[in-house]
Scaffold this active site. Structure first.
Site, PDB file in Angstrom:
ATOM      1  N   ARG A   1     -20.091   8.939   0.089  1.00 20.84           N
ATOM      2  CA  ARG A   1     -21.547   8.825  -0.009  1.00 20.84           C
ATOM      3  C   ARG A   1     -22.184   9.167   1.343  1.00 20.84           C
ATOM      4  NH1 ARG A   1     -19.059   3.926  -0.374  1.00 20.84           N
ATOM      5  NH2 ARG A   1     -19.626   2.308   1.125  1.00 20.84           N
TER       6      ARG A   1
ATOM      7  N   CYS B   1       0.814  -1.226   0.000  1.00 20.98           N
ATOM      8  CA  CYS B   1       0.000   0.000   0.000  1.00 20.98           C
ATOM      9  C   CYS B   1       0.843   1.269   0.000  1.00 20.98           C
ATOM     10  CB  CYS B   1      -0.933   0.014   1.207  1.00 20.98           C
ATOM     11  SG  CYS B   1      -2.163  -1.303   1.184  1.00 20.98           S
TER      12      CYS B   1
ATOM     13  N   HIS C   1      -8.994   3.630  -2.134  1.00 24.13           N
ATOM     14  CA  HIS C   1      -7.598   3.233  -1.940  1.00 24.13           C
ATOM     15  C   HIS C   1      -7.079   2.477  -3.164  1.00 24.13           C
ATOM     16  CE1 HIS C   1      -3.956   1.755  -0.299  1.00 24.13           C
ATOM     17  NE2 HIS C   1      -4.415   0.788   0.477  1.00 24.13           N
TER      18      HIS C   1
ATOM     19  N   CYS D   1      -0.002   2.080   6.690  1.00 24.78           N
ATOM     20  CA  CYS D   1       0.347   0.685   6.935  1.00 24.78           C
ATOM     21  C   CYS D   1       0.546  -0.023   5.604  1.00 24.78           C
ATOM     22  CB  CYS D   1      -0.731   0.004   7.757  1.00 24.78           C
ATOM     23  SG  CYS D   1      -2.383   0.029   7.009  1.00 24.78           S
TER      24      CYS D   1
ATOM     25  N   GLY E   1       1.486  -4.060   3.645  1.00 25.82           N
ATOM     26  CA  GLY E   1       1.592  -5.509   3.757  1.00 25.82           C
ATOM     27  C   GLY E   1       2.981  -5.924   4.199  1.00 25.82           C
TER      28      GLY E   1
END
EC number: 2.3.1.174
Length: 383
Positions: free
Chosen positions: A212, A89, A338, A368, A370
């Site tokens: 939303r 990420c 993301h 954060c 992986g």
């Protein structure tokens, strides 16, 4: 002492899964922001020393060195090289760090950093599942060294997020309230035009598709992601498509190319943490970064921490003592989405614009990743 500066930053809107950007090739997502970055800065693209792009699941249309193919798809000079980074990420935040390190070392003067991801076309974990389909074990399976150290327990972001919620005593209601706040902040920011400067429209999409109006009845009716767990889809980041790019420059490049920097990269670092919990990395990484920079959390005017899951941010808030009003003030990935390989650069783009809007001096970005790692970037606004 050498310095590295952020000259400008731009991003696409973040498209929802199956939304307005779903049919755009990943190279074209990247090409779109690269062309706009060149246009906005007015640089001669032939003067760029390198292009560093983040991308996760580099298979299919995202394979073949996306940093290079996006630059070429943009019609930009062939002599400029490109490379693709995968720090999960945090890939495009790491791209910014690599760009800054090249400038700080004196081996480059102008480096483009960014990332692109089309999760609609290439689902999350495609690289892992493709490998298993070809007869290779998935990560964390089949390694004697890994098994000796961590056993055969499940390693996943979903389990990690659930473990964090349990360890920090975060109730479902508290996490739902956080998720709703993310949407409310993102909706208000979108309505008030706070993202307008950073977004370049693409494929008929001019604004982020994810935010939303919260529906409490629906939120409370969602089943947990894991049997007996506390987390639901409402507390997780959205699967998304998008791209972002920034121009990193040396002091010499500012003078040579008549560039005005928007920010200075004050600190860059990365740290590791427990790969089983996986998503707690921002806590020790923030502590380390602040100590190295000689700062406290109170010195930071704005924070962008990626909302992979609500408990990631809530645990970080509990441990750092940061002011929640300064953290993700225009919403985060729960609302905005993301697009894995692009999110680091998207967060940096948003942080830069929000520092300028509020008049804040220092901004901190962390996320954060992986494997239990986390990047931290501290920027100082200059314009």
């Amino acid at each position: 002492m050498a310095e590295a500066y952020l000259v400008d930053a731009v991003r696409t809107p973040v498209g929802r899964r199956g939304g307005g950007l779903a049919g755009v090739h990943p190279a074209d997502l990247g090409a779109h922001v690269l062309r706009e970055l060149v246009r906005r800065t007015g640089i001669d693209p032939a003067a760029v020393d390198d292009v560093v792009f983040g991308c996760v699941d580099a298979v299919g249309a995202q394979a073949g060195n996306l940093g290079r193919t996006a630059w070429l798809a943009a019609g930009l000079p062939e002599q400029v090289p490109g490379v693709t980074v995968d720090r999960q990420c945090g890939s495009s935040q790491q791209a910014v760090h690599f760009a800054a390190q090249a400038v700080l070392s004196g081996t480059a003067d102008l480096v483009v950093a960014g990332g692109a991801q089309n999760m609609s076309a290439i689902p999350i974990s495609s690289a892992m599942t493709l490998g298993s389909g070809l007869g290779f074990p998935e990560p964390f399976r089949g390694s004697a060294g890994w098994t000796a150290r961590y056993g055969t327990q499940e390693i996943s972001q979903f389990r990690g997020a659930e473990l964090i919620a349990q360890r920090w005593g975060l109730s479902r209601e508290v996490m739902e309230q956080y998720a709703v706040r993310s949407h409310e902040r993102a909706l208000a920011a979108r309505r008030d035009g706070m993202f307008d400067r950073e977004i370049v429209a693409l494929n008929g999409v001019a604004r982020d598709e994810g935010p939303r109006e919260p529906d409490w009845d629906k939120i409370r009716s969602l089943p947990p992601l894991r049997p007996g767990g506390r987390l639901t889809a409402a507390m997780a980041s959205q699967i998304s498509d998008g791209a972002a790019a920034l121009l990193v420059a040396s002091e010499r490049a500012l003078s040579t190319h008549n560039l005005v920097p928007r920010a200075r990269l004050h600190h860059i670092s990365a740290r590791g943490a427990d790969p089983v919990l996986m998503l707690t990395g921002p806590i020790p990484a923030t502590e380390y970064a602040l100590a190295r920079a000689g700062m406290s959390i109170g010195d930071i005017d704005l924070v962008e921490i990626n909302e992979a899951f609500a408990p990631v941010v809530l645990a970080w808030l509990a441990e750092t003592g940061a002011d929640p009003d300064r953290v993700n003030p225009v919403g985060g990935a729960i609302a905005l989405g993301h697009p894995l390989g692009a999110t680091g650069a998207r967060l940096m783009t948003t942080l830069l614009n929000q520092l300028e809007r509020t008049g804040g001096r220092y901004g901190l970005q962390t996320m954060c990743e992986g494997g239990g790692t986390a990047n931290v970037t501290i920027v100082e606004r200059m314009s």
